[in-house]
Design a protein around this motif. Structure first.
Motif, PDB file in Angstrom:
ATOM      1  N   TYR A  26       0.823  -1.208   0.000  1.00 18.77           N
ATOM      2  CA  TYR A  26       0.000   0.000   0.000  1.00 18.77           C
ATOM      3  C   TYR A  26       0.863   1.267   0.000  1.00 18.77           C
ATOM      4  O   TYR A  26       0.644   2.186  -0.804  1.00 18.77           O
ATOM      5  N   HIS A  27       1.826   1.324   0.884  1.00 14.08           N
ATOM      6  CA  HIS A  27       2.589   2.563   1.045  1.00 14.08           C
ATOM      7  C   HIS A  27       3.553   2.816  -0.115  1.00 14.08           C
ATOM      8  O   HIS A  27       3.806   3.978  -0.455  1.00 14.08           O
ATOM      9  N   ILE A  28       4.088   1.770  -0.727  1.00 14.91           N
ATOM     10  CA  ILE A  28       4.906   1.975  -1.925  1.00 14.91           C
ATOM     11  C   ILE A  28       4.064   2.623  -3.014  1.00 14.91           C
ATOM     12  O   ILE A  28       4.481   3.597  -3.645  1.00 14.91           O
ATOM     13  N   TRP A  29       2.856   2.087  -3.219  1.00 11.05           N
ATOM     14  CA  TRP A  29       1.988   2.645  -4.259  1.00 11.05           C
ATOM     15  C   TRP A  29       1.479   4.039  -3.874  1.00 11.05           C
ATOM     16  O   TRP A  29       1.357   4.916  -4.731  1.00 11.05           O
ATOM     17  N   HIS A  30       1.204   4.238  -2.599  1.00 10.45           N
ATOM     18  CA  HIS A  30       0.742   5.555  -2.133  1.00 10.45           C
ATOM     19  C   HIS A  30       1.820   6.610  -2.361  1.00 10.45           C
ATOM     20  O   HIS A  30       1.523   7.723  -2.825  1.00 10.45           O
ATOM     21  N   GLN A  31       3.066   6.274  -2.050  1.00  8.37           N
ATOM     22  CA  GLN A  31       4.155   7.225  -2.268  1.00  8.37           C
ATOM     23  C   GLN A  31       4.369   7.480  -3.756  1.00  8.37           C
ATOM     24  O   GLN A  31       4.680   8.601  -4.170  1.00  8.37           O
TER      25      GLN A  31
ATOM     26  N   ASN B  15       2.002   7.543  -5.989  1.00  8.87           N
ATOM     27  CA  ASN B  15       0.954   8.478  -6.393  1.00  8.87           C
ATOM     28  C   ASN B  15       1.198   9.881  -5.843  1.00  8.87           C
ATOM     29  O   ASN B  15       0.889  10.873  -6.504  1.00  8.87           O
ATOM     30  N   CYS B  16       1.743   9.974  -4.622  1.00  8.29           N
ATOM     31  CA  CYS B  16       2.070  11.288  -4.055  1.00  8.29           C
ATOM     32  C   CYS B  16       3.133  11.986  -4.903  1.00  8.29           C
ATOM     33  O   CYS B  16       3.058  13.188  -5.158  1.00  8.29           O
ATOM     34  N   SER B  17       4.115  11.209  -5.351  1.00  9.59           N
ATOM     35  CA  SER B  17       5.169  11.776  -6.191  1.00  9.59           C
ATOM     36  C   SER B  17       4.603  12.214  -7.535  1.00  9.59           C
ATOM     37  O   SER B  17       4.957  13.270  -8.063  1.00  9.59           O
ATOM     38  N   LYS B  18       3.687  11.408  -8.079  1.00 13.29           N
ATOM     39  CA  LYS B  18       3.101  11.720  -9.381  1.00 13.29           C
ATOM     40  C   LYS B  18       2.174  12.936  -9.318  1.00 13.29           C
ATOM     41  O   LYS B  18       2.261  13.830 -10.162  1.00 13.29           O
ATOM     42  N   ASN B  19       1.288  12.966  -8.323  1.00  9.08           N
ATOM     43  CA  ASN B  19       0.241  13.986  -8.287  1.00  9.08           C
ATOM     44  C   ASN B  19       0.646  15.256  -7.548  1.00  9.08           C
ATOM     45  O   ASN B  19       0.220  16.353  -7.918  1.00  9.08           O
TER      46      ASN B  19
ATOM     47  N   VAL C 273       5.519  15.134  -4.058  1.00  3.10           N
ATOM     48  CA  VAL C 273       5.980  14.991  -2.676  1.00  3.10           C
ATOM     49  C   VAL C 273       6.334  13.529  -2.446  1.00  3.10           C
ATOM     50  O   VAL C 273       5.563  12.629  -2.798  1.00  3.10           O
ATOM     51  N   LEU C 274       7.498  13.293  -1.863  1.00  2.00           N
ATOM     52  CA  LEU C 274       7.936  11.922  -1.620  1.00  2.00           C
ATOM     53  C   LEU C 274       8.558  11.829  -0.233  1.00  2.00           C
ATOM     54  O   LEU C 274       9.534  12.510   0.073  1.00  2.00           O
ATOM     55  N   MET C 275       7.982  10.981   0.609  1.00  2.00           N
ATOM     56  CA  MET C 275       8.484  10.804   1.963  1.00  2.00           C
ATOM     57  C   MET C 275       9.735   9.927   1.949  1.00  2.00           C
ATOM     58  O   MET C 275       9.847   9.016   1.127  1.00  2.00           O
ATOM     59  N   VAL C 276      10.668  10.182   2.844  1.00  2.67           N
ATOM     60  CA  VAL C 276      11.897   9.377   2.887  1.00  2.67           C
ATOM     61  C   VAL C 276      11.538   7.945   3.278  1.00  2.67           C
ATOM     62  O   VAL C 276      10.605   7.711   4.054  1.00  2.67           O
ATOM     63  N   PRO C 277      12.248   6.940   2.736  1.00  5.30           N
ATOM     64  CA  PRO C 277      11.904   5.526   2.972  1.00  5.30           C
ATOM     65  C   PRO C 277      11.819   5.155   4.448  1.00  5.30           C
ATOM     66  O   PRO C 277      10.926   4.392   4.851  1.00  5.30           O
ATOM     67  N   LYS C 278      12.721   5.669   5.278  1.00  2.00           N
ATOM     68  CA  LYS C 278      12.701   5.321   6.697  1.00  2.00           C
ATOM     69  C   LYS C 278      11.406   5.769   7.349  1.00  2.00           C
ATOM     70  O   LYS C 278      10.817   5.042   8.162  1.00  2.00           O
ATOM     71  N   ARG C 279      10.934   6.962   7.003  1.00  2.07           N
ATOM     72  CA  ARG C 279       9.684   7.491   7.592  1.00  2.07           C
ATOM     73  C   ARG C 279       8.494   6.641   7.173  1.00  2.07           C
ATOM     74  O   ARG C 279       7.582   6.407   7.958  1.00  2.07           O
ATOM     75  N   VAL C 280       8.477   6.161   5.955  1.00  2.00           N
ATOM     76  CA  VAL C 280       7.385   5.298   5.487  1.00  2.00           C
ATOM     77  C   VAL C 280       7.385   3.987   6.263  1.00  2.00           C
ATOM     78  O   VAL C 280       6.333   3.504   6.710  1.00  2.00           O
ATOM     79  N   ALA C 281       8.570   3.391   6.453  1.00  2.00           N
ATOM     80  CA  ALA C 281       8.672   2.143   7.220  1.00  2.00           C
ATOM     81  C   ALA C 281       8.199   2.352   8.654  1.00  2.00           C
ATOM     82  O   ALA C 281       7.497   1.499   9.223  1.00  2.00           O
ATOM     83  N   GLU C 282       8.564   3.481   9.253  1.00  2.62           N
ATOM     84  CA  GLU C 282       8.114   3.785  10.619  1.00  2.62           C
ATOM     85  C   GLU C 282       6.600   3.917  10.682  1.00  2.62           C
ATOM     86  O   GLU C 282       5.968   3.505  11.669  1.00  2.62           O
ATOM     87  N   GLN C 283       5.999   4.471   9.648  1.00  2.00           N
ATOM     88  CA  GLN C 283       4.543   4.622   9.609  1.00  2.00           C
ATOM     89  C   GLN C 283       3.855   3.261   9.544  1.00  2.00           C
ATOM     90  O   GLN C 283       2.837   3.037  10.210  1.00  2.00           O
ATOM     91  N   ILE C 284       4.394   2.347   8.754  1.00  2.23           N
ATOM     92  CA  ILE C 284       3.825   0.995   8.656  1.00  2.23           C
ATOM     93  C   ILE C 284       3.878   0.303  10.015  1.00  2.23           C
ATOM     94  O   ILE C 284       2.894  -0.295  10.475  1.00  2.23           O
ATOM     95  N   VAL C 285       5.026   0.372  10.680  1.00  2.14           N
ATOM     96  CA  VAL C 285       5.185  -0.255  11.996  1.00  2.14           C
ATOM     97  C   VAL C 285       4.234   0.370  13.008  1.00  2.14           C
ATOM     98  O   VAL C 285       3.615  -0.336  13.820  1.00  2.14           O
TER      99      VAL C 285
END
Length: 339
Positions: free
Chosen positions: A284-289, A291-295, A298-310
């Motif tokens: 989910y978050h790979i695809w969400h990021q 789409n955020c980059s496309k639309n 904005v692109l969140m740093v990979p570590k922050r995305v992993a922290e959000q999943i956890v």
């Protein structure tokens, strides 16, 4: 309100006087639908389509996720009754458009065929019932046709659900449904995992097939042509995010074949559920990021995305009753850094 037929006038007046009800005659409307002695025609049921469209338009003012829209579509279709085929087709079209585009109008190509959507979840669908089959099941129950034959609708339990299952027949079970439709997985992650399992996420290589003039490069890394395999398995951004996820959880989530890893997970029911939640969260978050980059660029740093999943999984763990967890499960959660 009473409707009386074949009753003598004197008896009728006595009934009305005792009951205190008023007399009505057919046809009349109940909950917006005409009640009459003859079969409903298409024009008689148009008001139902209009009411559904008005309700969906009120929903459309809000930004529901796919998972939220799925719940609303099921609520609408579960309240259906015997209707003309043309009306059923219109209602299904309205619900289909709302599911894919948050609107009653056809403005977007569906990501998955409606025939697949209407399959049970274990057969790769979304658990929405085919309304034409539901119509047949309800009619079949009312008239109890082929009642005395073996394997007939009567032997299916003589209920709308039993009749529907008999008419639908058994399908092929997909291996991934327990990983995707797991109680531990966040609902919007479930829907995204379902799209991923069907290969229905529209990447740039597929959009080019529609003749669109777009940049084919990956929105996450910009270093290769975008396709499903690259976004989830080959992209530098995705690999970094999964690497951080492994460090934060002590899991060994692969940087490729995420869905297969979720299917082959080991351990107790809780352990399998949490592993599935991690895998679906990553998808989910790979695809969400992306789409955020496309639309929004904005692109969140990979570590922050992993922290959000956890953090999302820890929240779901805290909401569970601790009595449902064994000592082994709690120890495992601690070892995986979720507790």
């Amino acid at each position: 309100m009473l409707i009386l037929g074949g009753v003598p006038e004197e008896t009728k007046q006595d009934i009305l006087k005792i009951s205190g009800f008023s007399e009505r005659s057919l046809p009349f409307k109940y909950l917006g639908m005409p009640i009459q002695t003859t079969r409903l025609k298409k024009q008689d049921s148009e008001c139902l389509v209009e009411n559904i469209c008005a309700r969906i338009h009120s929903y459309g003012a809000r930004k529901f996720s796919y998972a939220g829209r799925l719940v609303l579509v099921k609520a609408v279709l579960s309240s259906m009754f015997v209707l003309p085929k043309g009306i059923i087709a219109k209602i299904e079209a309205v619900c289909r458009n709302f599911l894919w585009d948050n609107s009653t109008d056809y403005r977007r190509v569906p990501l998955v065929a409606w025939t697949t959507v209407c399959k049970p979840k274990e057969e790769g669908g979304l658990g929405i019932k085919d309304q034409e089959l539901c119509n047949q099941a309800m009619v079949g129950r009312l008239v109890n046709w082929v009642a005395e034959k073996r394997n007939s609708i009567r032997h299916a339990g003589n209920t709308p659900t039993g009749c529907y299952e008999w008419l639908k027949g058994a399908g092929t079970i997909v291996q991934w449904f327990r990983a995707v439709w797991n109680d531990w997985v966040v609902p919007k992650h479930q829907f995204m995992g379902w799209l991923y399992a069907h290969g229905a996420l529209r990447t740039n290589d597929e959009l080019l097939m529609y003749g669109l003039d777009i940049d084919v490069n990956c929105y996450l890394c910009g270093q290769a042509a975008e396709c499903m395999d690259h976004v989830f398995f080959g992209c530098r951004y995705s690999k970094q995010m999964i690497n951080w996820l492994n460090q934060l959880t002590a899991l060994i989530l692969p940087d490729q074949h995420i869905l297969e890893w979720c299917v082959d997970r080991q351990g107790s029911k809780l352990q399998k559920g949490v592993q599935a939640a991690v895998g679906m969260g990553a998808i989910y978050h790979i695809w969400h990021q992306r789409n955020c980059s496309k639309n929004d660029c904005v692109l969140m740093v990979p570590k922050r995305v992993a922290e959000q999943i956890v953090a999302e999984i820890r929240l779901r763990i805290r909401r569970r009753d601790e009595n449902e967890m064994t000592i082994g499960d709690r120890d495992w959660l601690k070892n995986m850094k979720f507790l």
